[in-house]
Design an enzyme around this catalytic site. Structure first.
Site, PDB file in Angstrom:
ATOM      1  N   ASP A  34     -27.816  -3.308 -30.221  1.00  0.00           N
ATOM      2  CA  ASP A  34     -27.717  -4.745 -30.480  1.00  0.00           C
ATOM      3  C   ASP A  34     -28.649  -5.112 -31.635  1.00  0.00           C
ATOM      4  O   ASP A  34     -29.397  -4.277 -32.151  1.00  0.00           O
ATOM      5  CB  ASP A  34     -28.061  -5.545 -29.219  1.00  0.00           C
ATOM      6  CG  ASP A  34     -27.242  -6.833 -29.116  1.00  0.00           C
ATOM      7  OD1 ASP A  34     -27.047  -7.498 -30.157  1.00  0.00           O
ATOM      8  OD2 ASP A  34     -26.792  -7.164 -28.006  1.00  0.00           O
TER       9      ASP A  34
ATOM     10  N   GLY B 261     -29.577  -2.609 -34.507  1.00  0.00           N
ATOM     11  CA  GLY B 261     -28.660  -2.485 -35.623  1.00  0.00           C
ATOM     12  C   GLY B 261     -27.559  -3.512 -35.547  1.00  0.00           C
ATOM     13  O   GLY B 261     -27.427  -4.241 -34.560  1.00  0.00           O
ATOM     14  N   ASP B 262     -26.742  -3.561 -36.584  1.00  0.00           N
ATOM     15  CA  ASP B 262     -25.595  -4.470 -36.667  1.00  0.00           C
ATOM     16  C   ASP B 262     -24.333  -3.623 -36.636  1.00  0.00           C
ATOM     17  O   ASP B 262     -24.106  -2.821 -37.548  1.00  0.00           O
ATOM     18  CB  ASP B 262     -25.679  -5.278 -37.962  1.00  0.00           C
ATOM     19  CG  ASP B 262     -24.583  -6.341 -38.071  1.00  0.00           C
ATOM     20  OD1 ASP B 262     -23.478  -6.124 -37.529  1.00  0.00           O
ATOM     21  OD2 ASP B 262     -24.825  -7.375 -38.720  1.00  0.00           O
TER      22      ASP B 262
ATOM     23  N   ASP C 210       0.855  -1.184   0.000  1.00  0.00           N
ATOM     24  CA  ASP C 210       0.000   0.000   0.000  1.00  0.00           C
ATOM     25  C   ASP C 210       0.890   1.233   0.000  1.00  0.00           C
ATOM     26  O   ASP C 210       1.778   1.364   0.847  1.00  0.00           O
ATOM     27  CB  ASP C 210      -0.924   0.018   1.220  1.00  0.00           C
ATOM     28  CG  ASP C 210      -1.904   1.175   1.163  1.00  0.00           C
ATOM     29  OD1 ASP C 210      -2.730   1.192   0.238  1.00  0.00           O
ATOM     30  OD2 ASP C 210      -1.842   2.058   2.039  1.00  0.00           O
TER      31      ASP C 210
ATOM     32  N   ARG D 286     -17.232  -8.387 -23.406  1.00  0.00           N
ATOM     33  CA  ARG D 286     -17.296  -9.759 -23.922  1.00  0.00           C
ATOM     34  C   ARG D 286     -17.635  -9.775 -25.416  1.00  0.00           C
ATOM     35  O   ARG D 286     -18.428 -10.595 -25.876  1.00  0.00           O
ATOM     36  CB  ARG D 286     -18.315 -10.592 -23.136  1.00  0.00           C
ATOM     37  CG  ARG D 286     -17.893 -10.928 -21.733  1.00  0.00           C
ATOM     38  CD  ARG D 286     -18.988 -11.679 -20.989  1.00  0.00           C
ATOM     39  NE  ARG D 286     -19.362 -12.903 -21.669  1.00  0.00           N
ATOM     40  CZ  ARG D 286     -18.798 -14.103 -21.461  1.00  0.00           C
ATOM     41  NH1 ARG D 286     -17.820 -14.222 -20.584  1.00  0.00           N
ATOM     42  NH2 ARG D 286     -19.213 -15.168 -22.108  1.00  0.00           N
TER      43      ARG D 286
END
Length: 675
Positions: free
Chosen positions: A542, A567-568, A98, A584
């Site tokens: 998404d 949407g893509d 610390d 992810r």
């Protein structure tokens, strides 16, 4: 005399790093500076950030360094005690540290926000201050009765630093760089903060975050106890928190028995459980009688596995099993073999434990016992509409895995209740429920991994072995029907609910007013951001089929700041935002797809925009963590990367890595800024 001087020179020039080879060394810190310092000297170690809450009352410590030392000790001990249960392995040595900055007796830790950073740096401007790092080395010595003895060596290092007179422009330019926010005192001397410093007196690396020279000397004293008689400062040896023995240095009579004691030493040895031991050759008991010297080597027994004295060490410094009063050498060797055998059996039986967990989750055993705790086996069987014999076998297996507890009941069989673990992760209405991920693992991942050998031999995607679709698009397979799609969304929602808070709070994101979570699925991360940052608006972006089902997962009350856009992200235009989030996402895709996506995000960003990447970060040498490496066995089109590899990838698209956090949750985090 010449030989003694040579040994002393060796102590300084060779910091005995090699003597830790083959030991499980753990750094109880996620600090990238400490990781880099220890990595650069060749130390092989794992990083397990401590969960210790740094909330010690500073007013109880007379000297600031005592606060740093105690915080370091608590960090290291928390990791040492947690690992055998959470990580299923006992480390040999845990290192805690610390670092604090002090001026005029005031401790300056990490700033809370930009204004706090300004107050800190303004106070330091034109003045000399102190940087102190407390270090704790915890030695974990597993006893024959399966208990673990924790032995702690504490010390601190202090460096004096003088700041130049800083103009307002320089102060705010530095603060706006974002560098001060995760550093004690609000600056990093090894980076941009170096421009603030006029001079230093002492160890430069101590200011960076870890006193390497002093650490190596301390290790040398452990492995060469004959050097300690004139060099080790006064230490206390404690058992269960109370002082039982004192190791005295002829040149020192001070002691540290409480945080408020004056004249504190720079080293302390604490034994939490077990008989007092020490590397020093002289020991006195409270009654004034001399203690025998045959325990002098026991302190480093967990590192060297050597008996009392160094004569059992080979010329190359390799360790041999100890001969102790508890039994002959063959018993010790047998214990080592037994531990290895137990570990192999645990790995062999791992699939059985997984299937027991999946089955109990699918049959809603934990939900039943949450609503009606204290049921007998027959009552559970009736509630599950299952056979009594099968139910009892499943319940007993769950008890052995720590998922259930069996308590005294009206008959000898006893009654069953959920364990703390199950209450948190395996009950449907728990905020941290992972039941969705359990179902995905059971119904999808389990079946995929039954084809692992063929996929390894052929180098083919596991998805392709199970699905009739010949595609490398993971989501085309996962979203092929509504049932599979909803199961996958529940799995991702559970992961985000559990890992999201650690990712969201890993860095201060308050400077960003708008965020876009690309591939944000159910919106769990978005709602967490909106809750943590009341001034932030978040867009979840998404596929249309995902957005259609997202309403099932949305908590009430935050819809005005969380919106969903279909949407893509490979084909369509991205929504504008100050901060983009990829949680992810990158590990799923080929390099071409990853570069295409990052290029698209980079084009959408203006200078100063942020990109938050959350993945499992592999160790630089790809030896862990096992969660990420086992996930890579899916042999999908993408790949797992280390934090450094992700950083290089992002920098190639015009981003500068600002912060990296190993959260010790399911996901790590990296924040970078558009140049």
């Amino acid at each position: 005399m010449h030989a003694k001087r040579a040994r002393r020179r060796t102590m300084v020039l060779n910091p005995v790093i090699s003597k830790l080879s083959g030991k499980l060394v753990v750094l109880a810190s996620s600090s990238p500076r400490r990781l880099e310092i220890l990595t650069n000297v060749g130390l092989r170690f794992e990083v397990v950030p401590s969960w210790f809450k740094e909330t010690l009352n500073k007013s109880l410590f007379k000297e600031p360094h005592q606060y740093a030392v105690e915080t370091a000790r608590q960090k290291a001990l928390e990791v040492a005690r947690r690992m055998p249960f959470k990580h299923l392995k006992t480390p040999d040595i845990v290192i805690g540290a610390d670092t604090i900055v002090t001026i005029d007796g005031l401790i300056l830790e990490k700033p809370r926000d930009k204004q706090d950073a300004y107050r800190m740096l303004s106070r330091l401007s034109g003045k000399e201050h102190s940087v102190c790092t407390g270090v704790a080395i915890v030695l974990c010595n597993q006893q024959e009765n399966e208990e673990t003895e924790y032995q702690t060596i504490d010390f601190y290092e202090e460096t004096r630093v003088k700041f130049a007179d800083l103009s307002e422009t320089m102060l705010w330019d530095y603060i706006d760089s974002g560098e001060p926010m995760d550093k004690a005192g609000g600056y990093g001397i090894q980076a941009l903060g170096g421009m603030l410093v006029e001079y230093i007196h002492g160890d430069f690396l101590n200011v960076v975050g870890f006193p390497l020279n002093r650490f190596c000397k301390q290790l040398d004293l452990l492995f060469n106890p004959e050097l300690a008689s004139n060099e080790v400062v006064h230490t206390d040896v404690r058992c269960n928190g109370s002082t039982t023995d004192h190791i005295e240095n002829p040149s020192s009579t001070s002691s540290l028995s409480s945080p408020a004691t004056s004249n504190p030493p720079q080293a302390e040895i604490t034994i939490q459980n077990g008989p007092p031991t020490s590397p020093a050759p002289k020991m006195k008991r409270k009654d004034g009688q001399s203690a025998p010297d045959d325990s002098s080597w026991a302190l480093v027994n967990s590192l060297s596995k050597c008996s009392e004295g160094q004569e059992n060490m080979s010329a190359a410094g390799s360790a041999v099993p100890p001969v102790t009063s508890r039994g002959p050498m063959n018993l010790v060797i047998e214990k080592v073999h037994t531990d290895d055998l137990k570990r192999i059996i645990e790995l062999m039986d791992g699939f059985k434990a997984s299937k027991a967990l999946f089955t109990a989750s699918k049959m809603r055993v934990f939900d039943l016992l949450q609503k009606r705790p204290g049921l007998e086996g027959a009552e559970v069987a009736r509630g599950l509409q299952a056979s009594l014999k099968g139910t009892l076998c499943l319940l007993e297996a769950c008890v052995s895995l720590g998922l259930l507890e069996r308590k005294q009941g009206a008959n000898e069989e006893g009654v069953y209740e959920n364990s703390r673990l199950s209450q948190r992760f395996l009950v449907s209405d728990s905020p941290s429920s992972l039941l969705g991920y359990m179902a995905h693992s059971d119904e999808t991942v389990w079946k995929l991994f039954s084809h692992l050998e063929t996929s390894v031999r052929e180098g083919t995607n596991l998805q392709a072995k199970v699905s009739a679709q010949t595609t490398n698009d993971l989501f085309q397979v996962m979203y092929s029907d509504d049932e599979r799609k909803l199961r996958f969304m529940k799995a991702m929602h559970g992961i985000a609910e559990v890992a999201g808070p650690a990712v969201i709070t890993a860095f201060d994101l308050s400077r960003f007013k708008t965020a876009c979570d690309l591939g944000g699925c159910t919106g769990s991360m978005a709602h967490g951001l909106a809750k943590a940052y009341p001034r932030m608006s978040v867009t979840v972006y998404d596929l249309p089929s995902v957005v259609e089902l997202s309403g099932t997962f949305c908590p009430p009350g935050l819809d005005n700041r969380v919106s969903f856009v279909a949407g893509d992200f490979f084909k369509d235009r991205l929504p504008k935002a100050d901060l983009y989030i990829l949680a992810r996402i990158l590990h799923d895709w080929t390099d071409d797809k990853v570069h295409a996506l990052l290029s698209k995000i980079s084009d959408a960003c203006t200078p100063g925009c942020g990109l938050l990447v959350s993945e499992i970060f592999l160790d630089r040498d790809r030896t862990g963590p096992s969660q990420g490496l086992l996930q890579a066995l899916g042999l999908g089109p993408g790949k797992q990367r280390s934090a450094g590899e992700y950083g290089a990838l992002l920098e190639s698209h015009g981003f500068t890595v600002s912060h990296i956090a190993h959260t010790d949750s399911l996901l790590d985090a990296l924040l970078c800024i558009k140049d």
